[in-house]
Design a protein around this motif. Structure first.
Motif, PDB file in Angstrom:
ATOM      1  N   LEU A 205      -0.697  -4.297  16.328  1.00 14.51           N
ATOM      2  CA  LEU A 205      -1.346  -3.260  15.523  1.00 14.51           C
ATOM      3  C   LEU A 205      -2.859  -3.494  15.490  1.00 14.51           C
ATOM      4  N   CYS A 206      -3.253  -4.758  15.405  1.00 12.61           N
ATOM      5  CA  CYS A 206      -4.688  -5.084  15.415  1.00 12.61           C
ATOM      6  C   CYS A 206      -5.324  -4.745  16.755  1.00 12.61           C
ATOM      7  N   HIS A 207      -4.568  -4.890  17.848  1.00  9.68           N
ATOM      8  CA  HIS A 207      -5.096  -4.507  19.156  1.00  9.68           C
ATOM      9  C   HIS A 207      -5.383  -3.006  19.200  1.00  9.68           C
ATOM     10  N   ILE A 208      -4.455  -2.212  18.669  1.00  8.24           N
ATOM     11  CA  ILE A 208      -4.655  -0.759  18.630  1.00  8.24           C
ATOM     12  C   ILE A 208      -5.818  -0.414  17.710  1.00  8.24           C
TER      13      ILE A 208
ATOM     14  N   THR B 212     -11.078   0.097   7.382  1.00  5.86           N
ATOM     15  CA  THR B 212      -9.683  -0.305   7.453  1.00  5.86           C
ATOM     16  C   THR B 212      -8.947   0.575   8.457  1.00  5.86           C
ATOM     17  N   PHE B 213      -7.717   0.203   8.782  1.00  5.01           N
ATOM     18  CA  PHE B 213      -6.900   1.016   9.685  1.00  5.01           C
ATOM     19  C   PHE B 213      -6.734   2.418   9.111  1.00  5.01           C
ATOM     20  N   GLY B 214      -6.491   2.501   7.804  1.00  4.11           N
ATOM     21  CA  GLY B 214      -6.326   3.803   7.171  1.00  4.11           C
ATOM     22  C   GLY B 214      -7.583   4.650   7.243  1.00  4.11           C
ATOM     23  N   GLN B 215      -8.741   4.023   7.061  1.00  9.02           N
ATOM     24  CA  GLN B 215     -10.003   4.760   7.149  1.00  9.02           C
ATOM     25  C   GLN B 215     -10.287   5.208   8.579  1.00  9.02           C
ATOM     26  N   LEU B 216      -9.940   4.359   9.557  1.00  5.84           N
ATOM     27  CA  LEU B 216     -10.067   4.760  10.959  1.00  5.84           C
ATOM     28  C   LEU B 216      -9.208   5.981  11.254  1.00  5.84           C
ATOM     29  N   SER B 217      -7.978   5.942  10.738  1.00  5.59           N
ATOM     30  CA  SER B 217      -7.050   7.050  10.946  1.00  5.59           C
ATOM     31  C   SER B 217      -7.608   8.349  10.377  1.00  5.59           C
ATOM     32  N   LYS B 218      -8.158   8.270   9.170  1.00  6.25           N
ATOM     33  CA  LYS B 218      -8.723   9.469   8.541  1.00  6.25           C
ATOM     34  C   LYS B 218      -9.955   9.958   9.292  1.00  6.25           C
ATOM     35  N   MET B 219     -10.798   9.037   9.728  1.00  9.34           N
ATOM     36  CA  MET B 219     -11.994   9.446  10.464  1.00  9.34           C
ATOM     37  C   MET B 219     -11.604  10.159  11.745  1.00  9.34           C
TER      38      MET B 219
ATOM     39  N   LYS C  23      11.863   7.537  14.153  1.00  9.09           N
ATOM     40  CA  LYS C  23      10.992   8.519  13.489  1.00  9.09           C
ATOM     41  C   LYS C  23      10.309   7.943  12.245  1.00  9.09           C
ATOM     42  N   SER C  24      11.038   7.172  11.447  1.00  7.38           N
ATOM     43  CA  SER C  24      10.452   6.630  10.218  1.00  7.38           C
ATOM     44  C   SER C  24      10.822   5.168  10.021  1.00  7.38           C
ATOM     45  N   ASP C  25      11.328   4.539  11.074  1.00  8.79           N
ATOM     46  CA  ASP C  25      11.815   3.167  11.007  1.00  8.79           C
ATOM     47  C   ASP C  25      10.966   2.258  11.904  1.00  8.79           C
ATOM     48  N   LEU C  26      11.375   1.018  12.007  1.00  4.07           N
ATOM     49  CA  LEU C  26      10.594   0.072  12.805  1.00  4.07           C
ATOM     50  C   LEU C  26      10.603   0.427  14.290  1.00  4.07           C
ATOM     51  N   PHE C  27      11.677   1.070  14.751  1.00  2.00           N
ATOM     52  CA  PHE C  27      11.714   1.456  16.157  1.00  2.00           C
ATOM     53  C   PHE C  27      10.675   2.520  16.473  1.00  2.00           C
ATOM     54  N   SER C  28      10.289   3.309  15.486  1.00  2.00           N
ATOM     55  CA  SER C  28       9.224   4.287  15.725  1.00  2.00           C
ATOM     56  C   SER C  28       7.918   3.585  16.073  1.00  2.00           C
ATOM     57  N   VAL C  29       7.704   2.380  15.517  1.00  2.00           N
ATOM     58  CA  VAL C  29       6.506   1.608  15.846  1.00  2.00           C
ATOM     59  C   VAL C  29       6.599   1.090  17.280  1.00  2.00           C
TER      60      VAL C  29
ATOM     61  N   TYR D  30       2.726   0.756   8.280  1.00  2.00           N
ATOM     62  CA  TYR D  30       3.294  -0.496   8.782  1.00  2.00           C
ATOM     63  C   TYR D  30       2.245  -1.601   8.804  1.00  2.00           C
ATOM     64  N   ARG D  31       1.029  -1.245   9.095  1.00  2.00           N
ATOM     65  CA  ARG D  31      -0.052  -2.222   9.068  1.00  2.00           C
ATOM     66  C   ARG D  31      -0.227  -2.777   7.658  1.00  2.00           C
ATOM     67  N   ASN D  32      -0.130  -1.912   6.654  1.00  2.00           N
ATOM     68  CA  ASN D  32      -0.280  -2.339   5.268  1.00  2.00           C
ATOM     69  C   ASN D  32       0.873  -3.235   4.826  1.00  2.00           C
ATOM     70  N   VAL D  33       2.090  -2.932   5.271  1.00  2.00           N
ATOM     71  CA  VAL D  33       3.237  -3.777   4.946  1.00  2.00           C
ATOM     72  C   VAL D  33       3.027  -5.180   5.516  1.00  2.00           C
ATOM     73  N   CYS D  34       2.535  -5.248   6.754  1.00  2.38           N
ATOM     74  CA  CYS D  34       2.237  -6.547   7.371  1.00  2.38           C
ATOM     75  C   CYS D  34       1.175  -7.294   6.565  1.00  2.38           C
ATOM     76  N   ALA D  35       0.106  -6.608   6.230  1.00  2.00           N
ATOM     77  CA  ALA D  35      -1.018  -7.245   5.536  1.00  2.00           C
ATOM     78  C   ALA D  35      -0.635  -7.721   4.140  1.00  2.00           C
ATOM     79  N   HIS D  36       0.310  -7.027   3.484  1.00  2.00           N
ATOM     80  CA  HIS D  36       0.702  -7.355   2.117  1.00  2.00           C
ATOM     81  C   HIS D  36       1.923  -8.265   2.066  1.00  2.00           C
ATOM     82  N   ASN D  37       2.390  -8.710   3.245  1.00  3.88           N
ATOM     83  CA  ASN D  37       3.469  -9.688   3.313  1.00  3.88           C
ATOM     84  C   ASN D  37       4.758  -9.179   2.679  1.00  3.88           C
TER      85      ASN D  37
END
Length: 319
Positions: free
Chosen positions: A88-91, A170-177, A256-262, A211-218
């Motif tokens: 995710l960090c690479h993307i 942040t990833f979220g801010q990049l997404s919005k931009m 679609k909304s699960d880990l396989f979607s990632v 998913y990035r936020n879930v990773c970051a928040h452990n």
């Protein structure tokens, strides 16, 4: 309606007694189990990872389930988070580079341009959100002192170029931009991803933010489902069809909304060589937890993760 009774505080000894006597969990090494609860906590380990081993009807663990089964799943999830977070960090970094490059090439690298609403898709629908984005960028460029490299640009050149500013988002801010860029700029960015158009790239970024936020928040990761408000945003792809993922009505039930979607998003957004490396590591993690668990089976684990049985075939098909 009667409220449930508040659960009482339990000592470590009482926690272990509850697990063995009431919940029928097998604990062969009480000292090790107590040390684990000390380091992780009862709530994080038992509350977070019992689902695949627990019978909600009897409110007991399925026969043969051991304390080590939960520990193995917990550490599998920890490794899984680290693996997905890495890519995710690479993307995220690639998006920083592409947005900065193509925005600057289209307008300029000067802060006056990325703080100008006219350089975004400033429709009536987007106007308020674009103003909030610009307000955030303005604060960072003009007054925030959290990033020394921004302060240096501000004090030395009286301008914080976009390629510097991008590192603060942040990833979220990049997404919005990205979402608020004009379509012509989005198209120049999305062309760097095979088989992805500008709209689909925005959909991937929005979903991946969760998913990035879930990773970051452990938080628990292997069974995470994207919130309902963003479930429709992950695109349908040729991979869904070629993998034969079943539908419920017009909606694919997996990916679609699960880990396989990632995993599907990674297949489109990562270079092929990186995705192959990611997949090898993922296969190894799944195989390892299944080998070391007494009762966990592959169908049960894959179902919890939202993976189809043939998920390894994802590299077989061209995009």
């Amino acid at each position: 309606m009667l409220k449930k009774q508040i659960k009482p505080f339990l000592t470590y000894t009482e926690q272990l007694a509850k697990l063995t006597e009431e919940k029928k969990l097998l604990i062969t090494d009480p000292v090790h189990a107590q040390n684990t609860l000390t380091n992780i906590s009862y709530y994080a380990l038992i509350g977070g990872y019992k689902q695949l081993f627990y019978n909600p009807m009897t409110r007991q663990y399925r026969p043969g389930t051991t304390f080590d089964d939960l520990i193995q799943l917990y550490y599998f999830d920890e490794s899984l988070r680290a693996l997905f977070f890495k890519y995710l960090c690479h993307i995220e970094q690639k998006m920083r580079s592409l947005i900065s490059y193509h925005f600057s090439k289209t307008y300029s690298h000067m802060e006056k341009d990325y703080l100008n609403a006219a350089n975004y898709n400033n429709s009536r629908k987007n106007s308020a959100n674009i103003q909030r984005l610009i307000q955030m960028l303005t604060i960072e460029a003009h007054s925030n002192t959290n990033h020394p490299y921004v302060v240096y640009q501000r004090n030395t050149y009286r301008n914080v170029p976009l390629w510097v500013m991008m590192n603060t988002l942040t990833f979220g801010q990049l997404s919005k931009m990205y979402f608020f860029l004009k379509t012509s700029v989005q198209a120049k960015i999305s062309i760097h991803f095979n088989g992805v158009n500008e709209k689909e790239l925005g959909q991937y970024l929005k979903a991946l933010t969760y998913y990035r936020n879930v990773c970051a928040h452990n938080e628990r990761f292997y069974s995470f489902r994207c919130p309902f408000r963003c479930r429709v945003d992950m695109p349908d792809t040729i991979l869904h069809r070629k993998l034969g993922i079943p539908r419920k009505g017009n909606q694919y039930i997996l990916g679609k909304s699960d880990l396989f979607s990632v995993v599907i998003a990674f297949r489109y957004l990562l270079p092929r060589s990186e995705f192959i490396d990611f997949k090898k590591q993922l296969v190894k993690l799944i195989s390892s937890v299944l080998i070391h668990s007494h009762t966990l089976t592959e169908p049960v684990l894959l179902n919890a993760m939202g993976f189809p049985e043939n998920w390894r075939s994802i590299t077989r098909y061209k995009l």
